[in-house]
Design a protein around this motif. Structure first.
Motif, short mmCIF file in Angstrom:
data_model
loop_
_atom_site.label_atom_id
_atom_site.label_comp_id
_atom_site.label_asym_id
_atom_site.label_seq_id
_atom_site.Cartn_x
_atom_site.Cartn_y
_atom_site.Cartn_z
N VAL A 164 0.85 -1.19 0.00
CA VAL A 164 0.00 0.00 0.00
C VAL A 164 0.88 1.24 0.00
CG1 VAL A 164 -1.73 1.30 1.29
CG2 VAL A 164 -1.85 -1.20 1.21
N ALA A 189 -2.88 5.12 -1.58
CA ALA A 189 -4.16 4.80 -0.94
C ALA A 189 -4.37 5.60 0.33
CB ALA A 189 -4.22 3.31 -0.62
N VAL A 190 -3.27 6.13 0.89
CA VAL A 190 -3.35 6.91 2.13
C VAL A 190 -2.60 8.23 1.93
CG1 VAL A 190 -2.83 6.98 4.60
CG2 VAL A 190 -3.44 4.80 3.51
N SER A 199 -7.05 6.36 -6.09
CA SER A 199 -7.08 5.13 -5.28
C SER A 199 -7.16 5.44 -3.78
CB SER A 199 -5.82 4.30 -5.54
OG SER A 199 -5.72 3.94 -6.90
N LEU A 200 -7.43 6.69 -3.45
CA LEU A 200 -7.40 7.12 -2.06
C LEU A 200 -8.48 6.44 -1.23
CD1 LEU A 200 -5.95 9.11 -0.12
CD2 LEU A 200 -7.76 10.76 -0.62
N GLY A 201 -8.08 5.90 -0.07
CA GLY A 201 -9.03 5.29 0.84
C GLY A 201 -9.03 5.93 2.22
N ILE A 249 -14.33 8.12 2.04
CA ILE A 249 -12.92 8.02 2.40
C ILE A 249 -12.77 8.20 3.91
CG2 ILE A 249 -10.66 9.14 2.16
CD1 ILE A 249 -11.47 9.84 -0.71
#
Length: 313
Positions: free
Chosen positions: A6, A49-50, A70-72, A92
């Motif tokens: 990630v 992702a972060v 792809s940001l979570g 998110i």
């Protein structure tokens, strides 16, 4: 089967380099440096992702959100989320570094209260004039004082703990009543009787302007207002006449507006002590923030809701 790596986007500024070391200890992550002031991310950075906003002026990368397909998760290094909450989509995860600031900020609160009670601003003015001010000022003691702490999170409770060491008594108020904590409905009734009022609450629609003219009028004469929360919680225009008359004193780490303009009347109030939003700024705080951030990110990567996640969007 090997877990996918990630990507975590972390500021490359000097204050954030410690975060690279802390976050590299997480399993199956790649720390990807970025410049918070850049206009466009690279393809590699955009795959993160972060996102971690920088330690200082954390709002700067908000404009980059739309480039992160792809940001979570957005992991903040601040105790509050008010600067980001409206911009991060609800799908998110948004989490804070709540808990990391309790030690440094509570230490600032204690120093601010003692500075006012022991009349250090007055003493420094005498010193500037070369005056031996014996019996020319009236100092006070913290022992036996009652403090109202608005905000019963990690910072507020640590403030209460430290005041207790000096023999002071604390009343805590939070967004909802529980055990030894009052709810907001009780606030107007319990303000009087406290010679110290400390603001450590986050900025929300309910706390914005909370300390207005009516609140200030209910404060005891010669009481000290300490704001370590957000400037917008206190109505500056309502506070100014109380300071000018000498009825109240204040210690402010945050102001509205902020930064405070050079010609703003708050600067000239002898009953006010002002610091430039620096209550947390002591050695080691950024490492504490990144350690809490790493715990939140680890929970997110395990598929859990991080303990410091906040409602938003």
């Amino acid at each position: 089967m090997t877990a996918a790596v990630v990507k975590i986007l972390v500021s490359s500024e000097a204050d954030d380099l410690v975060g690279h070391d802390v976050l590299n200890d997480l399993r199956n992550v790649e720390v990807v440096p970025y410049d918070p002031d850049v206009e466009e991310l690279t393809a590699h950075q955009s795959a993160a992702a972060v996102l971690l906003p920088p330690y200082r002026s954390s709002h700067r990368p908000i404009r980059l959100l739309e480039q992160l397909g792809s940001l979570g998760m957005v992991q903040l290094l601040s105790a509050g989320a008010d600067e980001w909450a409206a911009d991060v989509p609800s799908a998110i995860t948004l989490a804070t570094a709540r808990g990391a600031h309790a030690g440094p900020v509570s230490e600032w609160v204690l120093s601010a209260v003692l500075t006012q009670l022991r009349q250090w601003p007055t003493l420094v003015r005498f010193q500037d004039k070369g005056v031996w001010a014996h019996r020319k000022f009236e100092a006070d003691t913290l022992a036996g004082k009652r403090a109202l702490i608005v905000g019963a999170g990690a910072i507020g409770r640590e403030v209460a703990r430290r005041l207790d060491v000096f023999g002071a008594y604390s009343t805590l108020v939070a967004s909802r009543a529980r055990d030894d904590v009052f709810g907001p409905d009780a606030l107007t009734e319990i303000v009087s009787g406290h010679s110290i009022v400390v603001i450590t609450a986050p900025l929300t629609e309910k706390t914005r302007g909370l300390v207005g003219s009516e609140f200030l009028k209910r404060m005891d004469d010669n009481a000290i207002l300490v704001n370590a929360g957000r400037g917008q919680i206190v109505d500056t225009e309502a506070l100014l006449p109380e300071l000018a008359s000498g009825r109240l004193r204040a210690a402010l780490d945050v102001t509205d507006p902020e930064p405070l303009p050079i010609d703003h009347p708050l600067w000239s109030q002898k009953g006010a002590v002002i610091s430039p939003h620096s209550a947390r700024t002591v050695p080691g705080t950024n490492r504490l923030c990144y350690k809490v951030a790493a715990q939140q990110i680890a929970a997110f990567l395990r598929g859990e809701r991080p303990p410091n996640a906040v409602e938003h969007g």
